[in-house]
Design a protein around this motif. Structure first.
Motif, PDB file in Angstrom:
ATOM      1  N   MET A  45       0.827  -1.184   0.000  1.00 29.80           N
ATOM      2  CA  MET A  45       0.000   0.000   0.000  1.00 29.80           C
ATOM      3  C   MET A  45       0.863   1.236   0.000  1.00 29.80           C
ATOM      4  SD  MET A  45      -2.808   1.228   2.816  1.00 29.80           S
ATOM      5  CE  MET A  45      -1.555   2.127   3.714  1.00 29.80           C
ATOM      6  N   ASP A  46       0.433   2.289  -0.683  1.00 30.67           N
ATOM      7  CA  ASP A  46       1.175   3.539  -0.724  1.00 30.67           C
ATOM      8  C   ASP A  46       1.184   4.150   0.655  1.00 30.67           C
ATOM      9  OD1 ASP A  46       1.945   6.247  -1.109  1.00 30.67           O
ATOM     10  OD2 ASP A  46       1.462   6.036  -3.244  1.00 30.67           O
ATOM     11  N   GLU A  47       2.371   4.562   1.121  1.00 31.68           N
ATOM     12  CA  GLU A  47       2.498   5.105   2.457  1.00 31.68           C
ATOM     13  C   GLU A  47       1.659   6.363   2.642  1.00 31.68           C
ATOM     14  OE1 GLU A  47       6.592   5.703   3.154  1.00 31.68           O
ATOM     15  OE2 GLU A  47       7.106   3.586   3.200  1.00 31.68           O
ATOM     16  N   ASP A  48       1.416   7.125   1.555  1.00 26.42           N
ATOM     17  CA  ASP A  48       0.682   8.363   1.668  1.00 26.42           C
ATOM     18  C   ASP A  48      -0.779   8.159   2.006  1.00 26.42           C
ATOM     19  OD1 ASP A  48       2.898   9.819   1.099  1.00 26.42           O
ATOM     20  OD2 ASP A  48       2.491  10.045  -1.046  1.00 26.42           O
ATOM     21  N   ILE A  49      -1.302   6.944   1.793  1.00 28.54           N
ATOM     22  CA  ILE A  49      -2.728   6.715   1.984  1.00 28.54           C
ATOM     23  C   ILE A  49      -3.136   6.983   3.419  1.00 28.54           C
ATOM     24  CG2 ILE A  49      -4.514   4.928   2.007  1.00 28.54           C
ATOM     25  CD1 ILE A  49      -3.157   3.731  -0.444  1.00 28.54           C
ATOM     26  N   GLY A  50      -2.318   6.576   4.349  1.00 29.27           N
ATOM     27  CA  GLY A  50      -2.668   6.759   5.742  1.00 29.27           C
ATOM     28  C   GLY A  50      -1.885   7.872   6.417  1.00 29.27           C
ATOM     29  N   ASP A  51      -1.267   8.718   5.656  1.00 30.31           N
ATOM     30  CA  ASP A  51      -0.423   9.775   6.206  1.00 30.31           C
ATOM     31  C   ASP A  51      -1.287  10.847   6.854  1.00 30.31           C
ATOM     32  OD1 ASP A  51       1.391  11.729   6.784  1.00 30.31           O
ATOM     33  OD2 ASP A  51       2.438  11.626   4.841  1.00 30.31           O
ATOM     34  N   SER A  52      -1.125  11.021   8.189  1.00 29.52           N
ATOM     35  CA  SER A  52      -1.923  11.991   8.920  1.00 29.52           C
ATOM     36  C   SER A  52      -1.601  13.419   8.525  1.00 29.52           C
ATOM     37  CB  SER A  52      -1.707  11.808  10.432  1.00 29.52           C
ATOM     38  OG  SER A  52      -0.334  12.006  10.750  1.00 29.52           O
ATOM     39  N   ASP A  55     -10.595  -8.835   3.610  1.00 29.71           N
ATOM     40  CA  ASP A  55      -9.397  -8.923   2.776  1.00 29.71           C
ATOM     41  C   ASP A  55      -8.916  -7.531   2.353  1.00 29.71           C
ATOM     42  OD1 ASP A  55      -9.363 -11.640   2.943  1.00 29.71           O
ATOM     43  OD2 ASP A  55     -10.335 -11.999   1.020  1.00 29.71           O
ATOM     44  N   LEU A  56      -9.865  -6.675   1.974  1.00 28.44           N
ATOM     45  CA  LEU A  56      -9.488  -5.315   1.586  1.00 28.44           C
ATOM     46  C   LEU A  56      -8.883  -4.559   2.763  1.00 28.44           C
ATOM     47  CD1 LEU A  56     -12.407  -4.041  -0.690  1.00 28.44           C
ATOM     48  CD2 LEU A  56      -9.977  -4.091  -1.277  1.00 28.44           C
ATOM     49  N   SER A  57      -9.461  -4.731   3.932  1.00 26.14           N
ATOM     50  CA  SER A  57      -8.967  -4.044   5.125  1.00 26.14           C
ATOM     51  C   SER A  57      -7.531  -4.441   5.432  1.00 26.14           C
ATOM     52  CB  SER A  57      -9.875  -4.368   6.322  1.00 26.14           C
ATOM     53  OG  SER A  57      -9.337  -3.836   7.512  1.00 26.14           O
ATOM     54  N   VAL A  58      -7.245  -5.744   5.350  1.00 27.31           N
ATOM     55  CA  VAL A  58      -5.892  -6.230   5.611  1.00 27.31           C
ATOM     56  C   VAL A  58      -4.933  -5.761   4.523  1.00 27.31           C
ATOM     57  CG1 VAL A  58      -4.457  -8.296   5.785  1.00 27.31           C
ATOM     58  CG2 VAL A  58      -6.688  -8.216   6.925  1.00 27.31           C
ATOM     59  N   ARG A  59      -5.364  -5.890   3.281  1.00 28.35           N
ATOM     60  CA  ARG A  59      -4.504  -5.545   2.149  1.00 28.35           C
ATOM     61  C   ARG A  59      -4.107  -4.074   2.160  1.00 28.35           C
ATOM     62  NH1 ARG A  59      -5.071  -7.816  -3.803  1.00 28.35           N
ATOM     63  NH2 ARG A  59      -3.661  -6.433  -4.906  1.00 28.35           N
ATOM     64  N   LEU A  60      -5.066  -3.206   2.512  1.00 30.40           N
ATOM     65  CA  LEU A  60      -4.825  -1.758   2.441  1.00 30.40           C
ATOM     66  C   LEU A  60      -4.501  -1.145   3.799  1.00 30.40           C
ATOM     67  CD1 LEU A  60      -7.761  -0.855   0.019  1.00 30.40           C
ATOM     68  CD2 LEU A  60      -5.353  -1.218  -0.553  1.00 30.40           C
ATOM     69  N   ALA A  61      -4.500  -1.970   4.858  1.00 33.76           N
ATOM     70  CA  ALA A  61      -4.224  -1.475   6.214  1.00 33.76           C
ATOM     71  C   ALA A  61      -5.174  -0.342   6.583  1.00 33.76           C
ATOM     72  CB  ALA A  61      -2.765  -1.028   6.340  1.00 33.76           C
ATOM     73  N   MET A  62      -6.439  -0.538   6.272  1.00 31.89           N
ATOM     74  CA  MET A  62      -7.495   0.409   6.622  1.00 31.89           C
ATOM     75  C   MET A  62      -8.471  -0.263   7.574  1.00 31.89           C
ATOM     76  SD  MET A  62      -8.795   2.296   3.168  1.00 31.89           S
ATOM     77  CE  MET A  62      -7.655   2.778   1.866  1.00 31.89           C
ATOM     78  N   PRO A  63      -9.065   0.490   8.467  1.00 27.89           N
ATOM     79  CA  PRO A  63     -10.104  -0.095   9.327  1.00 27.89           C
ATOM     80  C   PRO A  63     -11.266  -0.615   8.489  1.00 27.89           C
ATOM     81  CG  PRO A  63      -9.397   2.042  10.160  1.00 27.89           C
ATOM     82  CD  PRO A  63      -8.782   1.894   8.804  1.00 27.89           C
ATOM     83  N   LYS A  64     -11.861  -1.709   8.921  1.00 27.56           N
ATOM     84  CA  LYS A  64     -12.967  -2.291   8.173  1.00 27.56           C
ATOM     85  C   LYS A  64     -14.128  -1.313   8.032  1.00 27.56           C
ATOM     86  CE  LYS A  64     -14.131  -6.567   9.066  1.00 27.56           C
ATOM     87  NZ  LYS A  64     -14.437  -7.827   9.800  1.00 27.56           N
ATOM     88  N   ALA A  65     -14.368  -0.527   9.070  1.00 33.13           N
ATOM     89  CA  ALA A  65     -15.470   0.439   9.013  1.00 33.13           C
ATOM     90  C   ALA A  65     -15.230   1.478   7.922  1.00 33.13           C
ATOM     91  CB  ALA A  65     -15.639   1.125  10.364  1.00 33.13           C
ATOM     92  N   THR A  66     -13.969   1.886   7.769  1.00 37.23           N
ATOM     93  CA  THR A  66     -13.628   2.866   6.728  1.00 37.23           C
ATOM     94  C   THR A  66     -13.822   2.265   5.347  1.00 37.23           C
ATOM     95  OG1 THR A  66     -12.014   3.927   8.181  1.00 37.23           O
ATOM     96  CG2 THR A  66     -11.797   4.341   5.807  1.00 37.23           C
ATOM     97  N   VAL A  67     -13.321   1.029   5.169  1.00 38.84           N
ATOM     98  CA  VAL A  67     -13.470   0.349   3.883  1.00 38.84           C
ATOM     99  C   VAL A  67     -14.945   0.190   3.545  1.00 38.84           C
ATOM    100  CG1 VAL A  67     -13.077  -1.806   2.635  1.00 38.84           C
ATOM    101  CG2 VAL A  67     -11.273  -0.875   4.100  1.00 38.84           C
ATOM    102  N   TYR A  68     -15.733  -0.223   4.526  1.00 38.82           N
ATOM    103  CA  TYR A  68     -17.170  -0.420   4.300  1.00 38.82           C
ATOM    104  C   TYR A  68     -17.843   0.887   3.884  1.00 38.82           C
ATOM    105  CZ  TYR A  68     -22.082  -1.395   5.203  1.00 38.82           C
ATOM    106  OH  TYR A  68     -23.447  -1.525   5.078  1.00 38.82           O
ATOM    107  N   ARG A  69     -17.509   1.964   4.562  1.00 36.47           N
ATOM    108  CA  ARG A  69     -18.133   3.264   4.268  1.00 36.47           C
ATOM    109  C   ARG A  69     -17.837   3.708   2.841  1.00 36.47           C
ATOM    110  NH1 ARG A  69     -15.808   5.836   7.902  1.00 36.47           N
ATOM    111  NH2 ARG A  69     -14.360   7.179   6.756  1.00 36.47           N
ATOM    112  N   PHE A  70     -16.576   3.572   2.428  1.00 34.96           N
ATOM    113  CA  PHE A  70     -16.212   3.968   1.071  1.00 34.96           C
ATOM    114  C   PHE A  70     -16.877   3.066   0.032  1.00 34.96           C
ATOM    115  CE2 PHE A  70     -12.520   6.209   3.010  1.00 34.96           C
ATOM    116  CZ  PHE A  70     -12.737   7.458   2.437  1.00 34.96           C
ATOM    117  N   LEU A  71     -16.907   1.758   0.304  1.00 37.85           N
ATOM    118  CA  LEU A  71     -17.513   0.823  -0.638  1.00 37.85           C
ATOM    119  C   LEU A  71     -18.997   1.113  -0.839  1.00 37.85           C
ATOM    120  CD1 LEU A  71     -15.851  -2.569   0.379  1.00 37.85           C
ATOM    121  CD2 LEU A  71     -15.600  -1.405  -1.814  1.00 37.85           C
TER     122      LEU A  71
END
Length: 268
Positions: free
Chosen positions: A1-8, A37-53
């Motif tokens: 995953m791109d480091e910038d994705i989670g950059d505060s 799987d998406l949450s693990v792959r992208l290192a994002m919280p599942k709630a965040t992934v769900y909201r975007f999806l």
């Protein structure tokens, strides 16, 4: 995953955009995938992934399978991608000719164009046989060992061709793969002289391909079209007939794109 994705340090709006495209890219690499799987792959919280999806699903860019609840890209993404083609009408102009080629040969027909230093399949008509070449629209393939890649570069402006090859990696896929730039340039000279390109089991085992370029109103190659054969159905004696059909189809498509001086002398 791109480091910038989670950059505060990123502004919130920019971070959100990066997350959206990270999800879309992940969905593009897998035909269907679950939230975990998406949450693990992208290192994002599942709630965040769900909201975007759910947001992308509501907008029509993502689909969800009712039985498995897994996600994939929707056709609206393809519609947007098609608008990025050198000619948005290319697939519409080519699909009838491709179907006719598939009907005449019984084999898989591909349409592809250049992206970075690779080709990408933008349309295909499947073989009527059970055994044929595996591929899918959106799949990328290398330039140096595919018929479409060869014809796109054989008629390319030499200066631009050199820039493209500077970014190419001559990976060996099979015993017959060309792995040196000088040898590949020599191959391109042969391709241009004979008026078509060949893949002689250079990318996939037991697959032969014949291909031709398609030209725009400026006489520049903007796409390639090929017929792919399992080797046990490839007939050297009939190959010139397939090339002639490809060239005839290419000429007609190119003329519809405004090409008034078709650069290839059609095979007799």
């Amino acid at each position: 995953m791109d480091e910038d994705i989670g950059d505060s340090k990123q502004p919130e709006s920019v971070a959100a955009v990066l997350k959206v495209f990270a999800i879309l890219n992940a969905l593009g690499e897998r035909s269907d995938i679950g939230i975990t799987d998406l949450s693990v792959r992208l290192a994002m919280p599942k709630a965040t992934v769900y909201r975007f999806l759910q947001t992308m699903k509501g907008l029509g860019y993502v689909r969800q399978e009712a039985d498995s609840e897994r996600y994939g890209l929707a056709m609206r993404m393809f519609e947007i991608g098609a608008k990025a083609l050198p000619s948005p009408d290319l697939v519409d102009l080519a699909k009838h000719h491709m179907q006719m080629l598939a009907d005449a040969t019984g084999e898989t027909v591909h349409l592809g164009n250049l992206i970075d230093s690779e080709i990408i399949y933008i349309h295909k008509v499947d073989s009527r046989h059970m055994l044929g070449m595996y591929s899918r629209v959106g799949r990328r393939a290398p330039l140096h060992c595919t018929a479409i890649g060869k014809v796109l570069l054989a008629w390319e402006n030499p200066e631009r061709r050199d820039r493209i090859l500077d970014g190419a990696v001559f990976t060996r896929f099979r015993d017959k793969t060309i792995t040196e730039r000088a040898a590949f340039l020599a191959e391109l000279a042969i391709v241009k002289a004979q008026g078509f390109g060949e893949d002689r089991e250079e990318f996939d085992d037991h697959i032969r391909c014949l291909g031709v370029p398609i030209f725009d109103r400026l006489g520049q190659p903007i796409a390639g079209m090929s017929v792919s054969f399992p080797t046990f159905r490839f007939d050297e004696q009939k190959a010139p007939d397939v090339v002639k059909m490809l060239q005839t189809a290419s000429r007609e498509i190119s003329e519809k794109l405004g090409c008034t001086n078709y650069p290839i002398q059609t095979s007799a």
